[in-house]
Design a protein around this motif. Sequence first.
Motif, PDB file in Angstrom:
ATOM      1  N   ARG A 138       0.933  -9.570   2.053  1.00  0.00           N
ATOM      2  CA  ARG A 138       2.118  -9.057   1.336  1.00  0.00           C
ATOM      3  C   ARG A 138       1.803  -7.795   0.532  1.00  0.00           C
ATOM      4  O   ARG A 138       2.683  -6.980   0.280  1.00  0.00           O
ATOM      5  N   LEU A 139       0.552  -7.659   0.088  1.00  0.00           N
ATOM      6  CA  LEU A 139       0.170  -6.468  -0.690  1.00  0.00           C
ATOM      7  C   LEU A 139      -0.172  -5.278   0.209  1.00  0.00           C
ATOM      8  O   LEU A 139      -0.141  -4.125  -0.234  1.00  0.00           O
ATOM      9  N   ALA A 140      -0.491  -5.564   1.471  1.00  0.00           N
ATOM     10  CA  ALA A 140      -0.992  -4.510   2.373  1.00  0.00           C
ATOM     11  C   ALA A 140      -0.090  -3.269   2.465  1.00  0.00           C
ATOM     12  O   ALA A 140      -0.607  -2.140   2.536  1.00  0.00           O
ATOM     13  N   PRO A 141       1.259  -3.411   2.457  1.00  0.00           N
ATOM     14  CA  PRO A 141       2.096  -2.207   2.556  1.00  0.00           C
ATOM     15  C   PRO A 141       1.829  -1.187   1.447  1.00  0.00           C
ATOM     16  O   PRO A 141       2.150  -0.009   1.609  1.00  0.00           O
ATOM     17  N   ALA A 142       1.249  -1.609   0.347  1.00  0.00           N
ATOM     18  CA  ALA A 142       0.985  -0.678  -0.760  1.00  0.00           C
ATOM     19  C   ALA A 142       0.099   0.482  -0.321  1.00  0.00           C
ATOM     20  O   ALA A 142       0.155   1.573  -0.892  1.00  0.00           O
ATOM     21  N   PHE A 143      -0.715   0.269   0.703  1.00  0.00           N
ATOM     22  CA  PHE A 143      -1.689   1.297   1.110  1.00  0.00           C
ATOM     23  C   PHE A 143      -1.108   2.319   2.084  1.00  0.00           C
ATOM     24  O   PHE A 143      -1.843   3.140   2.625  1.00  0.00           O
ATOM     25  N   THR A 193      -2.132   9.549   1.812  1.00  0.00           N
ATOM     26  CA  THR A 193      -3.548   9.702   1.454  1.00  0.00           C
ATOM     27  C   THR A 193      -4.343   8.412   1.649  1.00  0.00           C
ATOM     28  O   THR A 193      -5.570   8.433   1.632  1.00  0.00           O
ATOM     29  N   GLY A 194      -3.653   7.284   1.764  1.00  0.00           N
ATOM     30  CA  GLY A 194      -4.333   5.988   1.831  1.00  0.00           C
ATOM     31  C   GLY A 194      -4.533   5.376   0.450  1.00  0.00           C
ATOM     32  O   GLY A 194      -4.970   4.228   0.329  1.00  0.00           O
ATOM     33  N   MET A 195      -4.208   6.152  -0.584  1.00  0.00           N
ATOM     34  CA  MET A 195      -4.304   5.588  -1.943  1.00  0.00           C
ATOM     35  C   MET A 195      -3.045   4.756  -2.195  1.00  0.00           C
ATOM     36  O   MET A 195      -1.940   5.169  -1.823  1.00  0.00           O
ATOM     37  N   PRO A 196      -3.179   3.571  -2.787  1.00  0.00           N
ATOM     38  CA  PRO A 196      -2.044   2.648  -2.871  1.00  0.00           C
ATOM     39  C   PRO A 196      -0.986   3.057  -3.893  1.00  0.00           C
ATOM     40  O   PRO A 196      -1.300   3.622  -4.937  1.00  0.00           O
ATOM     41  N   TYR A 197       0.252   2.729  -3.565  1.00  0.00           N
ATOM     42  CA  TYR A 197       1.332   2.817  -4.548  1.00  0.00           C
ATOM     43  C   TYR A 197       1.064   1.763  -5.619  1.00  0.00           C
ATOM     44  O   TYR A 197       0.365   0.775  -5.389  1.00  0.00           O
ATOM     45  N   GLN A 198       1.667   1.978  -6.782  1.00  0.00           N
ATOM     46  CA  GLN A 198       1.406   1.034  -7.881  1.00  0.00           C
ATOM     47  C   GLN A 198       2.083  -0.322  -7.691  1.00  0.00           C
ATOM     48  O   GLN A 198       1.569  -1.339  -8.122  1.00  0.00           O
ATOM     49  N   TYR A 199       3.270  -0.314  -7.071  1.00  0.00           N
ATOM     50  CA  TYR A 199       4.043  -1.558  -6.969  1.00  0.00           C
ATOM     51  C   TYR A 199       4.413  -1.849  -5.527  1.00  0.00           C
ATOM     52  O   TYR A 199       4.675  -0.925  -4.749  1.00  0.00           O
ATOM     53  N   VAL A 200       4.458  -3.128  -5.205  1.00  0.00           N
ATOM     54  CA  VAL A 200       4.974  -3.530  -3.897  1.00  0.00           C
ATOM     55  C   VAL A 200       5.883  -4.741  -4.102  1.00  0.00           C
ATOM     56  O   VAL A 200       5.627  -5.578  -4.974  1.00  0.00           O
TER      57      VAL A 200
END
Length: 429
Positions: free
Chosen positions: A124-129, A133-140
């Motif tokens: 569930r957290l994977a979409p954050a990436f 750039t491949g750097m994650p968003y803060q919220y998912v």
Amino acid sequence: MPPVVKHHDDEEIRAELLHAWRGYRRHAWGHDELKPLSRAPHDWNAGKSLLMTPVDALDTLIIVKADAEADAARALIDEKLSFDEDAYVKVFEITIRELGGLLSAYQMTGDARLLALAKDLGRRLAPAFKSKTGMPYQYVNLHTGAVRGKQSNPAEIGTLLLEFGTLAKLSGEPAHFDRARKALMALYKRRSELGLYGSSIDVETGKWLDPTAHIGSGIDSYYEYLVKAGKLFGDDELARIGHDALAAANSYLAEEDAIGGLWYGRADMTTGKRTASVFGALDAFFPAVLVLDGDADRAARLEMSAYTMWRSFGLEPELYDYRAAKIVEPEYYLRPEIIESAYYLWLETHDQRWREMGRSFFNDIKTYCRTDEAYAAIADVRTKKQSDRLESYFFAETMKYLYLLFAADDALPVNVIFNTEAHPLRRTW
Ligand code: DMJ
């Protein structure tokens, strides 16, 4: 006079941990946290508990051998925890507290349900990436996978690899490791020529938004994970990058005060020009990382400065100007970092002074933060007025590091690597 270290300090710390835990059970069972003064529950996302305190506390309860409490926490998690919530969560916080907590408790208990929950959460957290750039968003959003928060920082981008890497190894889904390592490397590539990092970055464009370099809140655990991931995964490239990053911080952020005390302040990441002389409760994790990287002498000097700051007020402020000797932010949020550093120094040197220091931290926390029902944060270290907060890291970290500082050396398996929330991870692969 240093405080007297007694033979049974670990038992006293265990009793206080259970005092706080019972307060949570009585007034907030099934919720994220206890509000200790109102004796009421608090959930991070209104009405949608992710059992933050039980997940964060579980491995500590196991370590102190509070078997009935640990079993009750585990049963609650097994039965009630669900990540299928239509809610935006902070990727960093959920990763270090929940994913880290589930993985370490799984390694300690072999309870397959904990690993299943960790796998579900990881997916569930994977979409954050999925930024360019491949750097994650803060919220998912845990239900829809939608993301938001493109303005992030090194700590939130670079403090994911221990958990996602361990998940990859335990689940056989290597993409988790690859995504988190790629994020770390994307950040590394954006270091300045001096080897420093700013405080805020756009994860879509990769452009720095705030060039202020420091080791505190928003950057801190990036340093920690370079060094620790190098160790946990036997990743020599990360270990070298971590070592170089610490060297740059030592060159441009460290400075001595008028009496030779060592501190770390703020500087511009491009020019190295000093911009502020502030240090605080969160910066006090740095001695622990210096010890892990092999520099116990520098670590001891910095820990002594942090201890001086603590002793000036009988608790540590969130932020302190060491040149002006003035408080900048007066709260004490029951943070663990200064205790964590004393623990690493004790492990490294077995010098009794670190246990004496730990005893004095514990005495002060017990004196000022204890309530009839639990423990509470402090609104101002000068007045010691309590505030209505009891973060789950008090159970995961503050009390765990205190306990381990006085426990026998074999209280934990050898070679564990603690994630930044003090969840011990073991290389079983
Ligand atoms: C914890 O959640 C972690 O240690 C994190 O790295 C920083 N903040 C808190 C404790 O102060």
